[in-house]
Design an enzyme around this catalytic site. Structure first.
Site: not given
Ligand code: 13P
Length: 248
Positions: A8, A10, A96, A98, A167, A173, A211
């Site tokens: 992803n 983002k 997601h 976010e 997740e 992150g 992560s």
């Molecule tokens: P990270 O791998 O940067 O923690 O992000 C995970 C994520 O949100 C994938 O959709």
């Protein structure tokens, strides 16, 4: 079950950096891992067509980071599943964390997006996950169970065609990965919720995200109910993403 590793991206990248990243991924020859793991990348909408042509003929599939509940019409800013299929997408991430938090997406809206994705021939990757406060107050199963149940109720037997990604919000992150045991426990719970609705739900891939890095991927992917990963930061570095795909 064949593993699935999805990057992803983002809201990262540019034409130049995407080209470099894809070149790195193609050079990593992920075709060798193809019998055991499918690999996909989800760039921002504006780059999907570019990335689709760059990946043509490769073993790497394409996905979007969101999809509209609608097919066509006066929905400014939205992108429909029909459009995504037309440019070659196979997957669509929905729900997601976010998007749930910055765009106030409800469990029902996420379920409706999953339904729209399926209706247009895309495989939805439905994200669920609890915040740190929810985990600390023992709400993890209540929260992820509620998020998943909305999808089960909306899709009926079609839920067998989705991918679910667990997740934990506190692991995204932050560099704080859920331990393999913590992740496995939630995956087993999600598997149970799916199986309670549909006995043959053991075929639904359950990805872990939060992560995931080259050095922790193998132990996560070795867990009984972890069928792959949804990768954020590490998906932006070709060497790291390729290493994670190989770990699968
Ligand atoms: P990270 O791998 O940067 O923690 O992000 C995970 C994520 O949100 C994938 O959709």
């Amino acid at each position: 079950m064949k593993k699935l590793v999805v990057g992803n991206w983002k809201m990262h990248g540019s034409r130049a950096s995407n080209a470099e990243l894809i070149q790195g991924l193609l050079a990593a020859d992920l075709a060798a891992t193809a019998p055991r793991a499918e690999v996909a990348v989800c760039p921002p909408f504006v780059y999907l067509a570019d990335v689709a042509s760059a990946l043509q003929g490769s073993a790497i599939a394409l996905g979007s980071q969101d999809v509209s509940t609608q097919t066509q019409g006066a929905y400014t800013g939205e992108v429909s599943g029909v459009m995504l299929r037309e440019i070659g997408a196979r997957y669509a991430i929905v729900g997601h964390s976010e998007r749930r938090s910055y765009h106030a997406e409800s469990d029902q809206l996420v379920a409706d997006k999953a339904k729209a994705a399926l209706a247009h021939g895309l495989i939805p990757i439905v994200c669920v996950g609890e915040t740190l406060a929810e985990r600390e107050s023992d709400q993890t199963e209540t929260v992820v169970g509620r998020q998943l149940q909305a999808v089960i109720d909306t899709l009926g037997a079609e839920v067998l065609k989705v991918v679910v990604a667990y997740e934990p919000v506190w692991a995204i992150g932050t560099g704080k990965t859920a331990s393999p045991e913590q992740a496995q426990a939630v995956h087993a719970f999600l598997r149970g919720v799916l199986k309670a609705a549909h006995a043959d739900a053991s075929s639904v891939p359950l990805l872990y995200g939060g992560s995931v890095k080259p050095d922790n991927a193998a132990t996560l992917f070795a867990q009984a109910d972890i069928d792959g990963g949804l990768i954020g930061g590490a998906a932006l570095k070709a060497a790291d993403f390729a290493a994670i795909a190989r770990a699968a």
